[in-house]
Scaffold this motif. Structure first.
Motif, PDB file in Angstrom:
ATOM      1  N   GLY A  80       8.988 -24.123 -11.244  1.00  0.00           N
ATOM      2  CA  GLY A  80      10.174 -23.277 -11.307  1.00  0.00           C
ATOM      3  C   GLY A  80       9.901 -21.870 -10.848  1.00  0.00           C
ATOM      4  N   ARG A  81       9.113 -21.735  -9.771  1.00  0.00           N
ATOM      5  CA  ARG A  81       8.745 -20.414  -9.262  1.00  0.00           C
ATOM      6  C   ARG A  81       8.950 -20.331  -7.759  1.00  0.00           C
ATOM      7  NH1 ARG A  81       8.226 -20.415 -13.972  1.00  0.00           N
ATOM      8  NH2 ARG A  81       6.620 -19.521 -15.286  1.00  0.00           N
ATOM      9  N   MET A  82       9.292 -19.120  -7.312  1.00  0.00           N
ATOM     10  CA  MET A  82       9.405 -18.813  -5.885  1.00  0.00           C
ATOM     11  C   MET A  82       8.942 -17.368  -5.731  1.00  0.00           C
ATOM     12  SD  MET A  82      12.736 -18.986  -3.383  1.00  0.00           S
ATOM     13  CE  MET A  82      13.583 -17.584  -4.114  1.00  0.00           C
ATOM     14  N   ARG A  83       7.961 -17.143  -4.865  1.00  0.00           N
ATOM     15  CA  ARG A  83       7.389 -15.811  -4.678  1.00  0.00           C
ATOM     16  C   ARG A  83       7.283 -15.481  -3.193  1.00  0.00           C
ATOM     17  NH1 ARG A  83       8.144 -14.807  -9.521  1.00  0.00           N
ATOM     18  NH2 ARG A  83       6.537 -14.934 -11.102  1.00  0.00           N
ATOM     19  N   ARG A  84       7.261 -14.173  -2.903  1.00  0.00           N
ATOM     20  CA  ARG A  84       7.029 -13.689  -1.547  1.00  0.00           C
ATOM     21  C   ARG A  84       5.825 -12.745  -1.599  1.00  0.00           C
ATOM     22  NH1 ARG A  84      10.679 -13.550   2.636  1.00  0.00           N
ATOM     23  NH2 ARG A  84      12.402 -13.645   1.167  1.00  0.00           N
ATOM     24  N   PRO A  85       4.602 -13.283  -1.410  1.00  0.00           N
ATOM     25  CA  PRO A  85       3.411 -12.434  -1.465  1.00  0.00           C
ATOM     26  C   PRO A  85       3.267 -11.594  -0.198  1.00  0.00           C
ATOM     27  CG  PRO A  85       2.799 -14.653  -0.872  1.00  0.00           C
ATOM     28  CD  PRO A  85       4.278 -14.681  -1.147  1.00  0.00           C
ATOM     29  N   ASP A  86       2.325 -10.660  -0.233  1.00  0.00           N
ATOM     30  CA  ASP A  86       2.071  -9.830   0.944  1.00  0.00           C
ATOM     31  C   ASP A  86       1.570 -10.682   2.110  1.00  0.00           C
ATOM     32  OD1 ASP A  86       2.828  -7.363  -0.142  1.00  0.00           O
ATOM     33  OD2 ASP A  86       0.884  -7.123  -1.103  1.00  0.00           O
ATOM     34  N   ALA A  87       0.721 -11.635   1.846  1.00  0.00           N
ATOM     35  CA  ALA A  87       0.197 -12.534   2.886  1.00  0.00           C
ATOM     36  C   ALA A  87      -0.289 -13.807   2.217  1.00  0.00           C
ATOM     37  CB  ALA A  87      -0.940 -11.862   3.662  1.00  0.00           C
ATOM     38  N   LEU A 108      -3.495 -22.173   0.694  1.00  0.00           N
ATOM     39  CA  LEU A 108      -4.898 -22.078   0.273  1.00  0.00           C
ATOM     40  C   LEU A 108      -5.186 -20.796  -0.506  1.00  0.00           C
ATOM     41  CD1 LEU A 108      -6.905 -23.274   3.398  1.00  0.00           C
ATOM     42  CD2 LEU A 108      -6.418 -24.530   1.303  1.00  0.00           C
ATOM     43  N   ALA A 109      -4.534 -19.696  -0.120  1.00  0.00           N
ATOM     44  CA  ALA A 109      -4.787 -18.406  -0.769  1.00  0.00           C
ATOM     45  C   ALA A 109      -3.557 -17.522  -0.647  1.00  0.00           C
ATOM     46  CB  ALA A 109      -5.984 -17.715  -0.120  1.00  0.00           C
ATOM     47  N   VAL A 110      -3.414 -16.627  -1.605  1.00  0.00           N
ATOM     48  CA  VAL A 110      -2.325 -15.652  -1.616  1.00  0.00           C
ATOM     49  C   VAL A 110      -2.957 -14.270  -1.690  1.00  0.00           C
ATOM     50  CG1 VAL A 110      -0.412 -14.739  -2.977  1.00  0.00           C
ATOM     51  CG2 VAL A 110      -0.676 -17.200  -2.705  1.00  0.00           C
ATOM     52  N   ILE A 111      -2.428 -13.346  -0.902  1.00  0.00           N
ATOM     53  CA  ILE A 111      -2.926 -11.975  -0.916  1.00  0.00           C
ATOM     54  C   ILE A 111      -1.800 -11.081  -1.403  1.00  0.00           C
ATOM     55  CG2 ILE A 111      -3.737 -10.035   0.487  1.00  0.00           C
ATOM     56  CD1 ILE A 111      -4.232 -13.572   1.691  1.00  0.00           C
ATOM     57  N   GLU A 112      -2.057 -10.359  -2.466  1.00  0.00           N
ATOM     58  CA  GLU A 112      -1.094  -9.402  -3.004  1.00  0.00           C
ATOM     59  C   GLU A 112      -1.831  -8.077  -3.150  1.00  0.00           C
ATOM     60  OE1 GLU A 112       2.450  -8.202  -3.641  1.00  0.00           O
ATOM     61  OE2 GLU A 112       2.249 -10.383  -3.693  1.00  0.00           O
ATOM     62  N   ILE A 113      -1.386  -7.060  -2.436  1.00  0.00           N
ATOM     63  CA  ILE A 113      -2.006  -5.743  -2.489  1.00  0.00           C
ATOM     64  C   ILE A 113      -1.345  -4.976  -3.625  1.00  0.00           C
ATOM     65  CG2 ILE A 113      -2.499  -3.611  -1.228  1.00  0.00           C
ATOM     66  CD1 ILE A 113      -3.794  -6.212  -0.037  1.00  0.00           C
ATOM     67  N   ILE A 114      -2.166  -4.513  -4.571  1.00  0.00           N
ATOM     68  CA  ILE A 114      -1.651  -3.832  -5.748  1.00  0.00           C
ATOM     69  C   ILE A 114      -2.058  -2.366  -5.688  1.00  0.00           C
ATOM     70  CG2 ILE A 114      -1.692  -3.762  -8.273  1.00  0.00           C
ATOM     71  CD1 ILE A 114      -2.526  -6.737  -8.143  1.00  0.00           C
ATOM     72  N   PRO A 115      -1.091  -1.442  -5.827  1.00  0.00           N
ATOM     73  CA  PRO A 115      -1.437  -0.018  -5.823  1.00  0.00           C
ATOM     74  C   PRO A 115      -2.383   0.308  -6.979  1.00  0.00           C
ATOM     75  CG  PRO A 115       0.938  -0.326  -5.659  1.00  0.00           C
ATOM     76  CD  PRO A 115       0.341  -1.661  -5.962  1.00  0.00           C
ATOM     77  N   PRO A 116      -3.290   1.274  -6.792  1.00  0.00           N
ATOM     78  CA  PRO A 116      -4.278   1.600  -7.828  1.00  0.00           C
ATOM     79  C   PRO A 116      -3.665   1.874  -9.203  1.00  0.00           C
ATOM     80  CG  PRO A 116      -4.786   2.766  -5.815  1.00  0.00           C
ATOM     81  CD  PRO A 116      -3.448   2.088  -5.599  1.00  0.00           C
ATOM     82  N   GLY A 117      -2.507   2.480  -9.261  1.00  0.00           N
ATOM     83  CA  GLY A 117      -1.874   2.796 -10.537  1.00  0.00           C
ATOM     84  C   GLY A 117      -1.395   1.575 -11.301  1.00  0.00           C
ATOM     85  N   LEU A 118      -1.297   0.432 -10.648  1.00  0.00           N
ATOM     86  CA  LEU A 118      -0.819  -0.781 -11.311  1.00  0.00           C
ATOM     87  C   LEU A 118      -1.930  -1.751 -11.679  1.00  0.00           C
ATOM     88  CD1 LEU A 118       2.380  -1.584  -9.236  1.00  0.00           C
ATOM     89  CD2 LEU A 118       2.212  -0.438 -11.438  1.00  0.00           C
ATOM     90  N   ILE A 119      -3.182  -1.407 -11.355  1.00  0.00           N
ATOM     91  CA  ILE A 119      -4.303  -2.304 -11.648  1.00  0.00           C
ATOM     92  C   ILE A 119      -4.601  -2.224 -13.137  1.00  0.00           C
ATOM     93  CG2 ILE A 119      -6.748  -2.787 -11.249  1.00  0.00           C
ATOM     94  CD1 ILE A 119      -6.342  -1.630  -8.435  1.00  0.00           C
TER      95      ILE A 119
END
Length: 148
Positions: A80-87, A108-119
Motif C-alpha cells: 500500500g505504498r507509492m513513492r517518488r525517490p530522487d533516483a 534494486l536500489a533507491v537513492i534519496e538525498i537528505i539535507p543535513p538538517g534532516l539527518i
C-alpha cells in the motif's frame, strides 16, 4: 482504506497539482495519499545528478542492462505504498512499460538525498542476502568543503 482507493485519490491529487503553482509530488504512505511541495535546492539537484552518473558508470560492469534513473514512481500495492525517490536503480527495459509507476520488485536500489538538517542523530543500515554489495570506498561524498 484499500490500496486501489488510495491510488485513485493519489491520481486525483496528481491532476490537481498541475493546476496549482509550485512543484508538488504525490505519494501514498501508511496513512494514505500525501501531497507535498518540493523545492529542491540546486545543490540537491546536483548531488542527485552526480550520484546517478556515478552509479550508472558502475552498473555497466556490475549489473548489465540496469540503469540509475530519476523520475519514475515506485509502487507496491501489496504494501500500500507509492513513492517518488530522487533516483533508483532498475532494469532499463522497465522504463518502456506502460503506466506511471514501476513495480517495487523491479527496483534494486533507491537513492534519496537528505539535507543535513534532516539527518537523524542515529541511523541504522539494513542488509539482506539480496542487498547490492558496495563499500563506502566506491561512493564519493558531495557537499561543501569542510562539511562532514
Amino acid at each position: 482504506m484499500d490500496y486501489a482507493t488510495m491510488r485513485a485519490i493519489a491520481e486525483e491529487l496528481e491532476a490537481f497539482t498541475e493546476r496549482i503553482e509550485g512543484a508538488w509530488k504525490v505519494e501514498v504512505g501508511p496513512s494514505g495519499p500525501v501531497l507535498a511541495m518540493t523545492s529542491p535546492s540546486t545543490r540537491h539537484v546536483g548531488t542527485v545528478r552526480r550520484s546517478r552518473d556515478q552509479l550508472s558508470e558502475q552498473l555497466t560492469g556490475t549489473h548489465p542492462g540496469h540503469i540509475c534513473a530519476n523520475g519514475p514512481l515506485i509502487e507496491s500495492p501489496t504494501l500500500g505504498r507509492m513513492r517518488r525517490p530522487d533516483a533508483l536503480v532498475l532494469p532499463e527495459a522497465t522504463l518502456d512499460e506502460e503506466g506511471f509507476a514501476v513495480d517495487a520488485t523491479q527496483v534494486l536500489a533507491v537513492i534519496e538525498i537528505i539535507p543535513p538538517g534532516l539527518i537523524p542523530a542515529r541511523t541504522t543500515a539494513r542488509s539482506s542476502p539480496s542487498t547490492w554489495p558496495w563499500t563506502s570506498t566506491t561512493i564519493r561524498r558531495y557537499g561543501k568543503a569542510g562539511s562532514r
